[in-house]
Design an enzyme around this catalytic site. Structure first.
Site, PDB file in Angstrom:
ATOM      1  N   ASN A   8     -58.391  -7.175  12.588  1.00 51.92           N
ATOM      2  CA  ASN A   8     -59.327  -8.292  12.690  1.00 51.92           C
ATOM      3  C   ASN A   8     -59.880  -8.275  14.108  1.00 51.92           C
ATOM      4  O   ASN A   8     -59.200  -8.680  15.049  1.00 51.92           O
ATOM      5  CB  ASN A   8     -58.575  -9.589  12.382  1.00 51.92           C
ATOM      6  CG  ASN A   8     -59.484 -10.810  12.420  1.00 51.92           C
ATOM      7  OD1 ASN A   8     -60.663 -10.719  12.779  1.00 51.92           O
ATOM      8  ND2 ASN A   8     -58.937 -11.951  12.057  1.00 51.92           N
ATOM      9  N   ARG A  73     -61.160  -7.032   8.405  1.00 55.04           N
ATOM     10  CA  ARG A  73     -61.764  -8.325   8.088  1.00 55.04           C
ATOM     11  C   ARG A  73     -63.203  -8.317   8.595  1.00 55.04           C
ATOM     12  O   ARG A  73     -63.455  -8.105   9.783  1.00 55.04           O
ATOM     13  CB  ARG A  73     -60.997  -9.449   8.762  1.00 55.04           C
ATOM     14  CG  ARG A  73     -61.637 -10.783   8.478  1.00 55.04           C
ATOM     15  CD  ARG A  73     -60.973 -11.912   9.222  1.00 55.04           C
ATOM     16  NE  ARG A  73     -61.668 -13.159   8.923  1.00 55.04           N
ATOM     17  CZ  ARG A  73     -61.804 -14.163   9.777  1.00 55.04           C
ATOM     18  NH1 ARG A  73     -61.283 -14.075  10.990  1.00 55.04           N
ATOM     19  NH2 ARG A  73     -62.438 -15.245   9.429  1.00 55.04           N
ATOM     20  N   HIS A 162     -64.076 -17.942   5.440  1.00 46.46           N
ATOM     21  CA  HIS A 162     -62.630 -18.173   5.248  1.00 46.46           C
ATOM     22  C   HIS A 162     -62.250 -17.992   3.779  1.00 46.46           C
ATOM     23  O   HIS A 162     -61.239 -18.522   3.327  1.00 46.46           O
ATOM     24  CB  HIS A 162     -62.198 -19.603   5.651  1.00 46.46           C
ATOM     25  CG  HIS A 162     -62.257 -19.897   7.107  1.00 46.46           C
ATOM     26  ND1 HIS A 162     -62.591 -21.147   7.590  1.00 46.46           N
ATOM     27  CD2 HIS A 162     -62.005 -19.132   8.192  1.00 46.46           C
ATOM     28  CE1 HIS A 162     -62.552 -21.138   8.908  1.00 46.46           C
ATOM     29  NE2 HIS A 162     -62.205 -19.925   9.301  1.00 46.46           N
ATOM     30  N   LEU A 191     -57.778 -25.639   8.341  1.00 47.61           N
ATOM     31  CA  LEU A 191     -58.061 -26.251   9.638  1.00 47.61           C
ATOM     32  C   LEU A 191     -57.412 -25.424  10.746  1.00 47.61           C
ATOM     33  O   LEU A 191     -56.229 -25.586  11.056  1.00 47.61           O
ATOM     34  CB  LEU A 191     -57.524 -27.693   9.672  1.00 47.61           C
ATOM     35  CG  LEU A 191     -57.911 -28.598   8.482  1.00 47.61           C
ATOM     36  CD1 LEU A 191     -57.242 -29.965   8.601  1.00 47.61           C
ATOM     37  CD2 LEU A 191     -59.428 -28.750   8.391  1.00 47.61           C
ATOM     38  N   GLY A 192     -58.169 -24.488  11.294  1.00 47.80           N
ATOM     39  CA  GLY A 192     -57.680 -23.699  12.427  1.00 47.80           C
ATOM     40  C   GLY A 192     -58.628 -23.939  13.581  1.00 47.80           C
ATOM     41  O   GLY A 192     -59.155 -25.046  13.736  1.00 47.80           O
ATOM     42  N   ASN A 193     -58.882 -22.927  14.408  1.00 42.88           N
ATOM     43  CA  ASN A 193     -59.945 -23.083  15.400  1.00 42.88           C
ATOM     44  C   ASN A 193     -61.287 -23.180  14.686  1.00 42.88           C
ATOM     45  O   ASN A 193     -62.108 -24.031  14.992  1.00 42.88           O
ATOM     46  CB  ASN A 193     -59.930 -21.920  16.390  1.00 42.88           C
ATOM     47  CG  ASN A 193     -58.789 -22.058  17.377  1.00 42.88           C
ATOM     48  OD1 ASN A 193     -58.436 -23.178  17.772  1.00 42.88           O
ATOM     49  ND2 ASN A 193     -58.195 -20.951  17.754  1.00 42.88           N
ATOM     50  N   GLY A 194     -61.493 -22.281  13.725  1.00 42.06           N
ATOM     51  CA  GLY A 194     -62.572 -22.490  12.769  1.00 42.06           C
ATOM     52  C   GLY A 194     -62.012 -23.374  11.662  1.00 42.06           C
ATOM     53  O   GLY A 194     -60.811 -23.357  11.419  1.00 42.06           O
ATOM     54  N   ARG A 223     -67.021 -25.327  17.574  1.00 43.89           N
ATOM     55  CA  ARG A 223     -68.286 -25.389  16.826  1.00 43.89           C
ATOM     56  C   ARG A 223     -68.548 -26.805  16.338  1.00 43.89           C
ATOM     57  O   ARG A 223     -67.625 -27.512  15.950  1.00 43.89           O
ATOM     58  CB  ARG A 223     -68.235 -24.446  15.617  1.00 43.89           C
ATOM     59  CG  ARG A 223     -68.368 -22.999  15.974  1.00 43.89           C
ATOM     60  CD  ARG A 223     -68.162 -22.108  14.763  1.00 43.89           C
ATOM     61  NE  ARG A 223     -66.995 -21.254  14.955  1.00 43.89           N
ATOM     62  CZ  ARG A 223     -66.332 -20.634  13.987  1.00 43.89           C
ATOM     63  NH1 ARG A 223     -66.714 -20.764  12.743  1.00 43.89           N
ATOM     64  NH2 ARG A 223     -65.278 -19.902  14.262  1.00 43.89           N
ATOM     65  N   ASP A 264     -57.194 -27.220  21.878  1.00 40.00           N
ATOM     66  CA  ASP A 264     -55.893 -27.213  21.217  1.00 40.00           C
ATOM     67  C   ASP A 264     -55.447 -28.644  20.882  1.00 40.00           C
ATOM     68  O   ASP A 264     -55.416 -29.510  21.744  1.00 40.00           O
ATOM     69  CB  ASP A 264     -54.858 -26.546  22.123  1.00 40.00           C
ATOM     70  CG  ASP A 264     -53.590 -26.227  21.358  1.00 40.00           C
ATOM     71  OD1 ASP A 264     -52.974 -27.162  20.805  1.00 40.00           O
ATOM     72  OD2 ASP A 264     -53.223 -25.042  21.310  1.00 40.00           O
ATOM     73  N   ARG A 266     -52.583 -29.884  20.235  1.00 41.51           N
ATOM     74  CA  ARG A 266     -51.394 -30.401  20.933  1.00 41.51           C
ATOM     75  C   ARG A 266     -51.809 -31.049  22.238  1.00 41.51           C
ATOM     76  O   ARG A 266     -51.350 -32.140  22.582  1.00 41.51           O
ATOM     77  CB  ARG A 266     -50.403 -29.256  21.185  1.00 41.51           C
ATOM     78  CG  ARG A 266     -49.712 -28.793  19.920  1.00 41.51           C
ATOM     79  CD  ARG A 266     -49.115 -27.422  20.073  1.00 41.51           C
ATOM     80  NE  ARG A 266     -50.167 -26.398  20.066  1.00 41.51           N
ATOM     81  CZ  ARG A 266     -49.960 -25.109  19.853  1.00 41.51           C
ATOM     82  NH1 ARG A 266     -48.731 -24.668  19.674  1.00 41.51           N
ATOM     83  NH2 ARG A 266     -50.948 -24.248  19.845  1.00 41.51           N
ATOM     84  N   GLU A 366     -53.821 -14.446   5.740  1.00 35.85           N
ATOM     85  CA  GLU A 366     -55.023 -13.651   5.477  1.00 35.85           C
ATOM     86  C   GLU A 366     -54.715 -12.159   5.533  1.00 35.85           C
ATOM     87  O   GLU A 366     -55.322 -11.369   4.811  1.00 35.85           O
ATOM     88  CB  GLU A 366     -56.119 -14.030   6.482  1.00 35.85           C
ATOM     89  CG  GLU A 366     -56.672 -15.420   6.200  1.00 35.85           C
ATOM     90  CD  GLU A 366     -57.510 -15.989   7.330  1.00 35.85           C
ATOM     91  OE1 GLU A 366     -56.904 -16.394   8.347  1.00 35.85           O
ATOM     92  OE2 GLU A 366     -58.736 -16.022   7.201  1.00 35.85           O
TER      93      GLU A 366
HETATM   94  P1  ADP Z   1     -57.752 -19.322  14.206  1.00 36.89           P
HETATM   95  O1  ADP Z   1     -58.829 -20.095  13.519  1.00 36.89           O
HETATM   96  O2  ADP Z   1     -58.149 -18.812  15.544  1.00 36.89           O
HETATM   97  O3  ADP Z   1     -57.058 -18.309  13.318  1.00 36.89           O
HETATM   98  P2  ADP Z   1     -55.336 -20.919  13.918  1.00 36.89           P
HETATM   99  O4  ADP Z   1     -55.424 -21.132  12.463  1.00 36.89           O
HETATM  100  O5  ADP Z   1     -54.191 -20.119  14.445  1.00 36.89           O
HETATM  101  O6  ADP Z   1     -56.670 -20.419  14.568  1.00 36.89           O
HETATM  102  O7  ADP Z   1     -55.274 -22.373  14.600  1.00 36.89           O
HETATM  103  C1  ADP Z   1     -55.169 -22.506  15.984  1.00 36.89           C
HETATM  104  C2  ADP Z   1     -55.162 -23.976  16.337  1.00 36.89           C
HETATM  105  O8  ADP Z   1     -54.089 -24.616  15.655  1.00 36.89           O
HETATM  106  C3  ADP Z   1     -54.898 -24.266  17.804  1.00 36.89           C
HETATM  107  O9  ADP Z   1     -56.092 -24.259  18.551  1.00 36.89           O
HETATM  108  C4  ADP Z   1     -54.318 -25.665  17.759  1.00 36.89           C
HETATM  109  O10 ADP Z   1     -55.338 -26.625  17.841  1.00 36.89           O
HETATM  110  C5  ADP Z   1     -53.675 -25.756  16.387  1.00 36.89           C
HETATM  111  N1  ADP Z   1     -52.218 -25.771  16.461  1.00 36.89           N
HETATM  112  C6  ADP Z   1     -51.372 -24.733  16.518  1.00 36.89           C
HETATM  113  N2  ADP Z   1     -50.089 -25.175  16.574  1.00 36.89           N
HETATM  114  C7  ADP Z   1     -50.127 -26.517  16.537  1.00 36.89           C
HETATM  115  C8  ADP Z   1     -49.150 -27.566  16.559  1.00 36.89           C
HETATM  116  N3  ADP Z   1     -47.857 -27.296  16.626  1.00 36.89           N
HETATM  117  N4  ADP Z   1     -49.597 -28.835  16.511  1.00 36.89           N
HETATM  118  C9  ADP Z   1     -50.908 -29.119  16.442  1.00 36.89           C
HETATM  119  N5  ADP Z   1     -51.877 -28.184  16.409  1.00 36.89           N
HETATM  120  C10 ADP Z   1     -51.495 -26.908  16.460  1.00 36.89           C
END
Ligand code: ADP
Length: 379
Positions: A8, A73, A162, A191-194, A223, A264, A266, A366
């Protein structure tokens, strides 16, 4: 043993994993960061060589891994490329012409494929597209209400992204519930960064929040998600911003970072606890948008069986899950706060057993989904 090397490639990072598609076992994974940065590796070829070195140091030599294929990917396949497909020169040319559709994502993926084909010329390379799962969205969900001739000429539609994750997680949800996929109406919240949401009826997506590009929909790490298109025109005309400036702002300086200064969650929670009003607003806008999509998808599906949270925020952030679904008992969603707060990992239910709509947390994978798609293509 047969394995797939999953790659990726981002503009400044290369994630890799070695996966056994049959068992689902991940033998190794890693990330090479800061490509092209001072102190990092100079380019994607060096990054891939670094990944090979890291694998060798961990005792995984390419010759003895039983590699069946390399899975790549690829975010955007445009109107015609969506099935997992063995890469050839023609496909690379096609992908290059599609780069304007995904300027941040496709060029590094193409570079990654080219470099990997050079370094591993004897293996089939398979492109797995983020758009695949959503290719057959109903027209009512995929069409933008714009001049249809313009849309047709420029292949403007809602493609969705996604997809690998939405498909994998919806299948896992069916497995977890012991119910056939075909008889479940699902909402998946990646719900990740994207971030993206999808509504899936009997295994087929009927809507998703991302559109022509991965910018539409939910508020994300950097975004904006949905904005009035008039904002773009206004900034261009009135603020003298170039389209490149606007694009960079919407992609990199918007979302949770744009409002709250942080990406982030957290850290965002720590700032909110410390009384930071910007962080509070970022969180509130994020949750507001998420609830709006959930409500919209409940209406589209009519009768929802299960809502599943996945990816970094979805899997780990109990507060987001609580605030996304609080007060929705009249709509059949009864979250069990105790289960929701539990630090458990893995696939789990977080609603009361009696809740008409089941709420799950399911880790996405993924890499495994890409490895399985590759194994299927190369037989
Ligand atoms: P990507 O879209 O880059 O693959 P991920 O799915 O790994 O990203 O999500 C990353 C995000 O997940 C981080 O920026 C953070 O906001 C959130 N995250 C990761 N661990 C935790 C946690 N323990 N508590 C709250 N949010 C978290």
């Amino acid at each position: 043993m047969t394995t797939v090397l999953v790659l990726n490639c981002g503009s400044s990072s290369l994630k890799y994993a070695v996966v056994e598609p049959d068992s689902g076992r991940q033998l190794a994974d890693g990330i090479v960061e800061r490509i092209g940065d001072d102190g990092g590796v100079p380019d994607h070829e060096a990054a891939l060589r670094t990944a090979f070195d890291e694998l060798a140091r961990a005792g995984h030599h390419l010759e003895t891994l039983g590699l069946l294929a390399v899975g790549h990917r690829v975010v955007h396949g445009g109107p015609d490329l969506y099935q997992p497909t063995v890469v050839d020169d023609d496909m690379i040319e096609t992908l290059k012409t599609l780069s304007p559709l995904a300027p941040l994502h496709n060029p590094p993926a193409i570079t990654g494929i080219e470099v990997a084909r050079e370094l591993l010329p004897d293996l089939p390379h398979v492109a797995v597209f983020d758009t695949a799962f959503f290719h057959d969205l109903p027209d009512s969900a995929s069409a933008y209400a714009i001049d249809r001739d313009v849309a047709a000429q420029w292949h403007i539609r809602r493609y969705g992204f996604h997809g690998t994750s939405h498909q994998f997680v919806s299948q896992q949800a069916a497995e977890f519930l012991g119910t056939p996929l075909a008889s479940l109406n699902q909402i998946v919240l990646h719900l990740g960064n994207g971030a993206s949401a999808s509504a899936i009826a009997g295994g087929r997506p009927i809507d998703t929040s991302m559109g022509l590009t991965p910018m539409e929909g939910l508020v994300m790490g950097t975004r904006s998600g949905d904005v009035d298109p008039g904002v773009l025109v206004y900034l261009w005309r009135r603020a003298g911003m170039s389209m490149e400036d606007i694009e960079t702002m919407l992609n990199k300086r918007s979302g949770v970072r744009g409002l709250g200064g942080q990406i982030d969650f957290r850290e965002l929670h720590r700032m909110i606890d410390a009384g930071d009003d910007d962080a509070r607003l970022a969180y509130d806008v994020y949750v507001h948008r998420l609830r709006k999509y959930i409500g919209g998808y409940l209406a589209l599906l009519g009768n929802t069986d299960v809502i599943t949270f996945t990816a970094g925020v979805g899997e780990n952030d109990a507060l987001v899950r609580r605030d996304a679904l609080s007060g929705l008992a009249p709509l059949g969603i009864e979250l069990d706060e105790h289960l929701n707060d539990s630090p458990a990992r893995g696939a789990r239910r977080i609603s009361f057993e009696t809740s008409p709509i089941t709420v799950l947390v399911i880790p996405t994978d993924e890499e495994l989904a890409i490895a399985r798609a590759c194994a299927e293509v190369v037989g």
